[in-house]
Write an enzyme that holds these catalytic residues in place. Sequence first.
Site, PDB file in Angstrom:
ATOM      1  N   ASN A 204      10.034 -13.416  86.267  1.00 49.24           N
ATOM      2  CA  ASN A 204      10.251 -13.072  84.854  1.00 49.24           C
ATOM      3  C   ASN A 204       9.034 -12.333  84.303  1.00 49.24           C
ATOM      4  O   ASN A 204       8.054 -12.131  85.013  1.00 49.24           O
ATOM      5  CB  ASN A 204      10.545 -14.344  84.056  1.00 49.24           C
ATOM      6  CG  ASN A 204       9.418 -15.335  84.190  1.00 49.24           C
ATOM      7  OD1 ASN A 204       8.331 -15.130  83.666  1.00 49.24           O
ATOM      8  ND2 ASN A 204       9.647 -16.405  84.939  1.00 49.24           N
ATOM      9  N   LYS A 285      14.184  -9.929 106.077  1.00 49.37           N
ATOM     10  CA  LYS A 285      14.485  -9.083 104.917  1.00 49.37           C
ATOM     11  C   LYS A 285      15.970  -8.716 104.907  1.00 49.37           C
ATOM     12  O   LYS A 285      16.498  -8.282 105.936  1.00 49.37           O
ATOM     13  CB  LYS A 285      13.623  -7.808 104.994  1.00 49.37           C
ATOM     14  CG  LYS A 285      13.727  -6.953 103.770  1.00 49.37           C
ATOM     15  CD  LYS A 285      12.877  -5.712 103.915  1.00 49.37           C
ATOM     16  CE  LYS A 285      13.279  -4.693 102.870  1.00 49.37           C
ATOM     17  NZ  LYS A 285      12.719  -3.392 103.148  1.00 49.37           N
ATOM     18  N   ILE A 305      10.223 -29.524  85.067  1.00 48.90           N
ATOM     19  CA  ILE A 305       8.896 -30.153  85.178  1.00 48.90           C
ATOM     20  C   ILE A 305       8.536 -30.885  83.885  1.00 48.90           C
ATOM     21  O   ILE A 305       8.141 -32.049  83.899  1.00 48.90           O
ATOM     22  CB  ILE A 305       7.826 -29.093  85.517  1.00 48.90           C
ATOM     23  CG1 ILE A 305       8.245 -28.305  86.762  1.00 48.90           C
ATOM     24  CG2 ILE A 305       6.455 -29.731  85.703  1.00 48.90           C
ATOM     25  CD1 ILE A 305       7.439 -27.054  87.018  1.00 48.90           C
ATOM     26  N   LYS A 339      14.369 -32.686  76.082  1.00 45.35           N
ATOM     27  CA  LYS A 339      13.226 -32.832  76.999  1.00 45.35           C
ATOM     28  C   LYS A 339      12.287 -33.961  76.584  1.00 45.35           C
ATOM     29  O   LYS A 339      11.273 -34.192  77.243  1.00 45.35           O
ATOM     30  CB  LYS A 339      12.457 -31.505  77.093  1.00 45.35           C
ATOM     31  CG  LYS A 339      13.315 -30.366  77.639  1.00 45.35           C
ATOM     32  CD  LYS A 339      12.499 -29.182  78.102  1.00 45.35           C
ATOM     33  CE  LYS A 339      13.408 -28.050  78.516  1.00 45.35           C
ATOM     34  NZ  LYS A 339      13.016 -27.384  79.760  1.00 45.35           N
TER      35      LYS A 339
HETATM   36  O1  C5P Z   1      14.669 -24.964  79.376  1.00 42.86           O
HETATM   37  P1  C5P Z   1      13.657 -23.923  79.115  1.00 42.86           P
HETATM   38  O2  C5P Z   1      13.254 -23.162  80.323  1.00 42.86           O
HETATM   39  O3  C5P Z   1      13.968 -22.994  77.993  1.00 42.86           O
HETATM   40  O4  C5P Z   1      12.370 -24.782  78.588  1.00 42.86           O
HETATM   41  C1  C5P Z   1      11.151 -24.230  78.318  1.00 42.86           C
HETATM   42  C2  C5P Z   1      10.067 -25.266  78.420  1.00 42.86           C
HETATM   43  O5  C5P Z   1      10.264 -26.142  79.521  1.00 42.86           O
HETATM   44  C3  C5P Z   1       8.730 -24.652  78.661  1.00 42.86           C
HETATM   45  O6  C5P Z   1       7.746 -25.486  78.089  1.00 42.86           O
HETATM   46  C4  C5P Z   1       8.662 -24.615  80.186  1.00 42.86           C
HETATM   47  O7  C5P Z   1       7.316 -24.563  80.636  1.00 42.86           O
HETATM   48  C5  C5P Z   1       9.345 -25.898  80.566  1.00 42.86           C
HETATM   49  N1  C5P Z   1      10.146 -25.874  81.816  1.00 42.86           N
HETATM   50  C6  C5P Z   1       9.799 -26.669  82.876  1.00 42.86           C
HETATM   51  N2  C5P Z   1      10.545 -26.699  84.025  1.00 42.86           N
HETATM   52  C7  C5P Z   1      11.654 -25.955  84.118  1.00 42.86           C
HETATM   53  C8  C5P Z   1      12.054 -25.146  83.053  1.00 42.86           C
HETATM   54  C9  C5P Z   1      11.268 -25.116  81.932  1.00 42.86           C
HETATM   55  O8  C5P Z   1       8.747 -27.343  82.804  1.00 42.86           O
HETATM   56  N3  C5P Z   1      12.360 -25.995  85.229  1.00 42.86           N
END
Ligand code: C5P
Length: 418
Positions: A204, A285, A305, A339
């Site tokens: 990204n 590849k 996470i 979360k």
């Molecule tokens: O669900 P989303 O990606 O929009 O959430 C964003 C928040 O969650 C951010 O703080 C990002 O660092 C964290 N995140 C994470 N693990 C993931 C997806 C997002 O820690 N797999």
Amino acid sequence: MSKHILLAVTGGIAAYKACEIVRLLKKQGHTVTVAMSEAACNFITPQTMQALSGNPVLTQNGGAGNGMTHIQATRAADIMLIAPASANTIAKIAHGFADNLITEMAAARKCPLAIAPAMNVEMWNNPANLRNIQQLQRDGIHILFPAVGEQACGETGIGRMREAEEIAELLPDFWSPKPLYGKKVLLTMGACYEAIDPVRGITNRSSGQMGAALARACRMAGAEVYIVHAHMQAALPVGIRHIHAVESAKEMYDAVMQHVETGMDAFISVAAVADYRAAQVSRQKLKKGQCSAAPVIKLTENPDILRSVAMLPNAPFCVGFAAESENVLANARTKRQKKHVPLMVANDVAVAMGQSSNQIILLDDEQERALPQMSKEQAAKYIVVRMITLMRARAAKAAAAKPKAPNETVKPVEKKQP
Ligand code: C5P
């Protein structure tokens, strides 16, 4: 906060870096007066420093002084910085000598002193020098420890003066308040990369700037900072010892959990974590024309996470980010609940991604506060201030809820003086 900095330059090839330090400190909004030892004048000229600082330069024999230059200059300064600091000057200051303008200033000052040593590796490792450095630390002098690298003499090792950018970045730490002193803060930042084959992957546009700014703000506030980062376009902040580089979300999850197990006080999840990864990573590849149709890449979900950390029984104080492309506030509210994050920072990807400024909304149990557009450095300071307020409130609540020990007597309430 703008300060008046007294920059003392001693003799050494690193004196040329002092020119850049002046420029950078002025760019930060500070005023600078430069003092130069006789030896420093052999490397760069007082005229250069006068032009860069915009102030008269103090030298051993310069000006029609009244013999009180060392007193007046140090009284006017908020901080004195010696850069480069030679082994000779360090030794003199460690033993209280005051036999030239710079050592007189170091002895006469009331303001704090920071030094950036610069010398050959053997001179640095000389037991007498290491003893002197320890003595300076005991005397409350801040040391901007030298880096390891190639030296002017052709040798390689520790002793190179820190780069001007690093010194200018670290100097404000010496006067900033330390509300996070003794606290461990873990941050994730950067763009995760999920391999599809050995060459290609899913990633990204996150630059890592917001994460770097937050790590800097935590370091300035006195925290012991731990960084787990994926791909960064922005430079990592200086002065941070615990840095762990990863690539994928799974690697980031493992690194974060390892750190959290050691006991973190706060976790700031700024990383742009890939929500999905390729279910099967091709070892070779992928080639055009191998299949009759375009290949279909099956995705599987990555661990969340932030949520995993926030759900732990003794979770650190968690700060999350909601980078949204629509319905920013509504999505951030939902995300905060889902979360289990006490503080969520919401922003619009169109304003934030890859930009050096940001427009954020801080969401917590007590308030939703929209801030105007500002630099990511400034936004980071607001986030850290709010995080500290909420951490303190949480600690106070936990202390109040703690059952009192049987022998703990209740103190009588003291009457206030009328
Ligand atoms: O669900 P989303 O990606 O929009 O959430 C964003 C928040 O969650 C951010 O703080 C990002 O660092 C964290 N995140 C994470 N693990 C993931 C997806 C997002 O820690 N797999």
